[in-house]
Design a protein around this motif. Structure first.
Motif, short mmCIF file in Angstrom:
data_model
loop_
_atom_site.label_atom_id
_atom_site.label_comp_id
_atom_site.label_asym_id
_atom_site.label_seq_id
_atom_site.Cartn_x
_atom_site.Cartn_y
_atom_site.Cartn_z
N LEU A 90 0.85 -1.20 -0.09
CA LEU A 90 -0.06 -0.01 0.07
C LEU A 90 0.78 1.28 -0.18
O LEU A 90 0.58 2.46 -0.48
CB LEU A 90 -1.03 -0.08 1.16
CG LEU A 90 -1.95 -1.20 1.24
CD1 LEU A 90 -2.59 -1.22 2.51
CD2 LEU A 90 -2.93 -1.12 -0.06
N THR A 91 1.82 1.26 0.91
CA THR A 91 2.95 2.59 0.75
C THR A 91 4.19 1.80 1.31
O THR A 91 4.26 1.08 2.16
CB THR A 91 2.31 3.42 1.99
OG1 THR A 91 0.84 3.52 1.73
CG2 THR A 91 3.12 4.81 1.95
N ILE A 92 5.21 2.63 0.74
CA ILE A 92 6.53 2.59 1.37
C ILE A 92 6.76 3.83 2.02
O ILE A 92 6.56 4.94 1.72
CB ILE A 92 7.40 2.24 0.17
CG1 ILE A 92 7.19 1.18 -0.69
CG2 ILE A 92 9.07 2.33 0.55
CD1 ILE A 92 8.13 0.89 -2.08
N MET A 93 7.33 3.82 3.26
CA MET A 93 7.59 4.85 4.19
C MET A 93 9.13 4.98 4.28
O MET A 93 9.70 3.84 4.89
CB MET A 93 7.03 4.59 5.50
CG MET A 93 5.51 4.49 5.41
SD MET A 93 5.02 2.74 5.25
CE MET A 93 4.84 2.18 6.87
N ILE A 94 9.94 6.01 4.08
CA ILE A 94 11.28 6.06 4.06
C ILE A 94 11.72 7.21 4.90
O ILE A 94 11.14 8.28 4.66
CB ILE A 94 11.83 6.14 2.48
CG1 ILE A 94 13.26 6.33 2.48
CG2 ILE A 94 11.26 7.41 1.82
CD1 ILE A 94 14.01 5.10 2.08
N SER A 95 12.51 7.12 5.54
CA SER A 95 13.05 8.06 6.52
C SER A 95 13.98 8.91 5.88
O SER A 95 14.72 8.73 4.87
CB SER A 95 13.52 7.74 7.88
OG SER A 95 14.85 7.00 7.68
N ASP A 96 14.48 10.15 6.53
CA ASP A 96 15.69 11.16 6.08
C ASP A 96 16.91 10.50 5.99
O ASP A 96 18.00 10.80 5.16
CB ASP A 96 15.73 12.38 6.81
CG ASP A 96 14.22 13.10 6.76
OD1 ASP A 96 13.60 13.09 5.70
OD2 ASP A 96 14.05 13.64 7.82
N THR A 97 17.25 9.38 6.75
CA THR A 97 18.46 8.60 6.85
C THR A 97 18.47 7.41 5.90
O THR A 97 19.53 6.75 5.89
CB THR A 97 18.73 7.96 8.30
OG1 THR A 97 17.59 7.29 8.67
CG2 THR A 97 18.75 9.31 9.27
N ALA A 98 17.53 7.20 5.16
CA ALA A 98 17.46 5.99 4.04
C ALA A 98 16.99 6.42 2.69
O ALA A 98 16.79 7.58 2.55
CB ALA A 98 16.50 4.91 4.40
N ASP A 99 17.44 5.82 1.68
CA ASP A 99 17.43 6.05 0.26
C ASP A 99 16.52 4.69 -0.25
O ASP A 99 17.04 3.59 0.04
CB ASP A 99 18.56 6.11 -0.47
CG ASP A 99 19.15 7.44 0.17
OD1 ASP A 99 18.49 8.73 -0.04
OD2 ASP A 99 20.29 7.74 0.59
N VAL A 100 15.81 4.89 -1.39
CA VAL A 100 15.28 3.79 -2.05
C VAL A 100 16.35 3.33 -3.03
O VAL A 100 16.70 4.01 -4.04
CB VAL A 100 13.86 4.27 -2.65
CG1 VAL A 100 13.58 2.94 -3.65
CG2 VAL A 100 12.90 4.74 -1.81
N PRO A 101 16.75 2.04 -3.00
CA PRO A 101 17.75 1.81 -4.23
C PRO A 101 17.15 1.98 -5.55
O PRO A 101 16.17 1.79 -5.78
CB PRO A 101 17.77 0.23 -3.81
CG PRO A 101 17.56 0.05 -2.54
CD PRO A 101 16.41 1.08 -2.14
#
Length: 254
Positions: A50-61
């Motif tokens: 449904l949703t991917i949640m990504i924080s400021d300290t991570a990146d989507v490959p």
């Protein structure tokens, strides 16, 4: 890309409830996963994310195919609210539980049935082992830990996205399987055969039971044959997940 800053956001509250309340997971058919590996396994079945949640300290490959998927940025405060691990990677996903048509069981030839195993880590390990050993489905009986508990999900390492996992009445399932001439093995200390002396079957179901009391006696009475992992040393018993792994490979490898 949408960004959420407040832990009081209604969606964040929903995610937290999914993490902490089994009834909410059961009612909505949704769950939360954490970490790069689990999220990567989930997006291979896009319809369940449904949703991917990504924080400021991570990146989507860059190699992830997330086209047309909702990605939400979250701040450090929300990351800490959602994290179930001590050293979180800062990436999460809100997923739907897979929908399984139980009538598909006519195509299942090798099945693991779990009777009242209470430790989520054991449940997750057994799901992962069933996946690794080529089983077609896992059925959780009454009294078993939740398949979508965060500890279960971490222990299973993504296998939730590889094979059907359903809740059901194990006694009824045994009857359905026996109607299809599927051999049903139980696990017990008494009146049992060492697993390595059992004739291999193309189709089978294995029932494993509670960490302390084993399989319910009535259910054990429905099996075709009961098997055991012989204890060669001085230990009184094996962990149920370890025993399950030995038995599954013993039954599947020729």
């Amino acid at each position: 890309m949408k960004r959420i800053e407040s832990p009081q956001n209604s969606l964040v509250k929903h995610w937290k409830k999914l993490l902490s309340v089994r009834k909410e997971r059961d009612k909505t058919g949704e769950f939360i996963i954490e970490g790069y590996h689990l999220v990567e396994e989930a997006i291979k079945q896009k319809e369940n994310v449904l949703t991917i949640m990504i924080s400021d300290t991570a990146d989507v490959p860059e190699n992830w195919d997330i086209k047309n998927m909702e990605v939400v940025e979250i701040n450090d405060l929300i990351k800490k609210e959602l994290a179930e691990t001590e050293h979180t990677q800062g990436i999460f996903a809100h997923c739907k539980q897979q929908t399984v048509n139980e009538e598909e069981h006519v195509n299942w030839n090798r099945i693991l049935l779990i009777d009242a195993v209470q430790d989520p880590g054991n449940i997750g390990t057994m799901i992962r082992t069933a996946d690794a050993s080529g089983l077609d489905a896992v059925i959780l009986g009454k009294g078993s830990a939740d398949a979508y508990n965060s500890k279960t999900l971490r222990s299973a390492q993504g296998s939730h996205f590889h094979l059907p996992i359903i809740k059901g009445n194990l006694s009824e399932w045994v009857e359905k399987l026996k109607e299809r001439k599927v051999t049903v093995f139980g696990t017990a200390f008494e009146n049992s055969t060492p697993y390595n002396e059992v004739e291999k079957e193309e189709t089978f179901a294995l029932i494993v039971g509670n960490e302390g009391s084993g399989i319910n006696k009535e259910l054990l009475g429905q099996t075709d044959q009961n098997i055991i992992v012989p204890l060669l040393g001085q230990a009184e018993s094996l962990n149920v997940a370890v025993a399950t792994g030995i038995l599954l490979y013993g039954l599947t490898l020729k």
